[in-house]
Design a protein around this motif. Sequence first.
Motif, short mmCIF file in Angstrom:
data_model
loop_
_atom_site.label_atom_id
_atom_site.label_comp_id
_atom_site.label_asym_id
_atom_site.label_seq_id
_atom_site.Cartn_x
_atom_site.Cartn_y
_atom_site.Cartn_z
N GLU A 68 -6.99 2.54 -0.67
CA GLU A 68 -7.54 3.71 -1.35
C GLU A 68 -7.17 4.95 -0.54
OE1 GLU A 68 -11.79 3.42 -1.46
OE2 GLU A 68 -12.01 3.76 0.70
N THR A 69 -7.08 6.09 -1.22
CA THR A 69 -6.80 7.36 -0.55
C THR A 69 -7.97 8.30 -0.76
OG1 THR A 69 -4.44 7.09 -0.97
CG2 THR A 69 -5.17 9.28 -0.34
N ASP A 70 -8.36 8.99 0.32
CA ASP A 70 -9.52 9.89 0.28
C ASP A 70 -9.20 11.09 1.16
OD1 ASP A 70 -12.02 10.85 -0.27
OD2 ASP A 70 -13.13 9.18 0.62
N THR A 71 -10.12 12.03 1.23
CA THR A 71 -10.04 13.10 2.23
C THR A 71 -11.19 12.92 3.20
OG1 THR A 71 -11.30 14.59 0.78
CG2 THR A 71 -8.88 14.74 0.71
N VAL A 91 -8.26 16.41 5.99
CA VAL A 91 -6.95 15.77 5.89
C VAL A 91 -7.05 14.62 4.88
CG1 VAL A 91 -6.20 16.34 8.23
CG2 VAL A 91 -7.47 14.22 7.83
N HIS A 92 -5.91 14.15 4.44
CA HIS A 92 -5.89 12.93 3.64
C HIS A 92 -5.97 11.72 4.56
CE1 HIS A 92 -5.01 14.73 -0.23
NE2 HIS A 92 -3.97 15.40 0.28
N VAL A 93 -6.62 10.65 4.10
CA VAL A 93 -6.61 9.38 4.82
C VAL A 93 -6.38 8.26 3.81
CG1 VAL A 93 -9.15 9.25 4.75
CG2 VAL A 93 -7.87 7.79 6.34
N ARG A 94 -5.38 7.47 4.09
CA ARG A 94 -5.08 6.32 3.24
C ARG A 94 -5.58 5.07 3.96
NH1 ARG A 94 -3.23 5.15 -1.25
NH2 ARG A 94 -2.03 3.30 -1.76
N ARG A 95 -6.60 4.42 3.39
CA ARG A 95 -7.27 3.29 4.04
C ARG A 95 -6.81 1.98 3.41
NH1 ARG A 95 -11.29 5.93 6.86
NH2 ARG A 95 -12.16 7.81 5.88
N LEU A 123 3.02 9.25 -1.90
CA LEU A 123 2.30 9.03 -0.65
C LEU A 123 0.80 8.92 -0.92
CD1 LEU A 123 2.43 8.86 2.46
CD2 LEU A 123 2.21 11.35 2.51
N LEU A 124 0.29 9.76 -1.81
CA LEU A 124 -1.14 9.74 -2.13
C LEU A 124 -1.51 8.48 -2.92
CD1 LEU A 124 -1.72 13.47 -3.17
CD2 LEU A 124 -2.38 12.36 -1.03
N SER A 125 -0.65 8.08 -3.82
CA SER A 125 -0.96 6.94 -4.67
C SER A 125 -0.62 5.60 -4.03
CB SER A 125 -0.21 7.05 -6.00
OG SER A 125 1.19 6.96 -5.80
N GLY A 126 0.27 5.64 -3.04
CA GLY A 126 0.71 4.39 -2.43
C GLY A 126 1.71 3.63 -3.28
N GLU A 127 2.32 4.30 -4.23
CA GLU A 127 3.26 3.63 -5.14
C GLU A 127 4.67 3.65 -4.58
OE1 GLU A 127 2.80 5.78 -8.76
OE2 GLU A 127 0.90 4.82 -9.28
#
Length: 206
Positions: A68-71, A91-95, A123-127
Amino acid sequence: MRLALARLKQEGLVISQQGRGNFVRGRHRIRRFGIERYSRSVWGGEQARPLLEAEGGKQGRSIGQTTETDTAPAPAFVADRLPGISEGDTVHVRRRVTTIDGVINQSVDSYFSLETGARSAALLSGEGTGGHIARINAISPVLEIQEELSARMPTGPESSHLQIPEGTPVVEIIRTYHTQDGPLDVTKFVIRADMAAFDYRFPVPD
């Protein structure tokens, strides 16, 4: 008997399951080849794959992942490594949480600036193929990877979140992607120490 079981748990040989009893701990270890694993042919080639998936596949292991991606406010270790970011900045954090053969082995939290996130929807979606490193590389070519390793016991929340058995230490890795545009991403790994072996082979520098 209680003392013997306590000692075996402390040594990481036995785990207890409430209502079921005590069991010899299974081994789900993957050897992490420190330099080879970052080869562009792995994550950027015709059959690009995420690093752990490629590494695990070679060793006959099944790899799973939730993401998941969050701030979030930037932690101090991120502010120390990302130019233009101060502690507490958003910042963005991709967990991610990954598994080996169905057993949780690590958490992976990748931090990057709002500006970096705005440069790549993938990058945000992880696709996309190749995993996180491939998406950073698409923004700016990755030139160097820096990893800082330390060992410690897990915190209470980490033990619960990662289902870490009693007496099991973790390896913490802070990875920085140094790109043509400078450091763009700082990633923190918390890895069950009984589920990873680190294998490094490299030329001796002059």
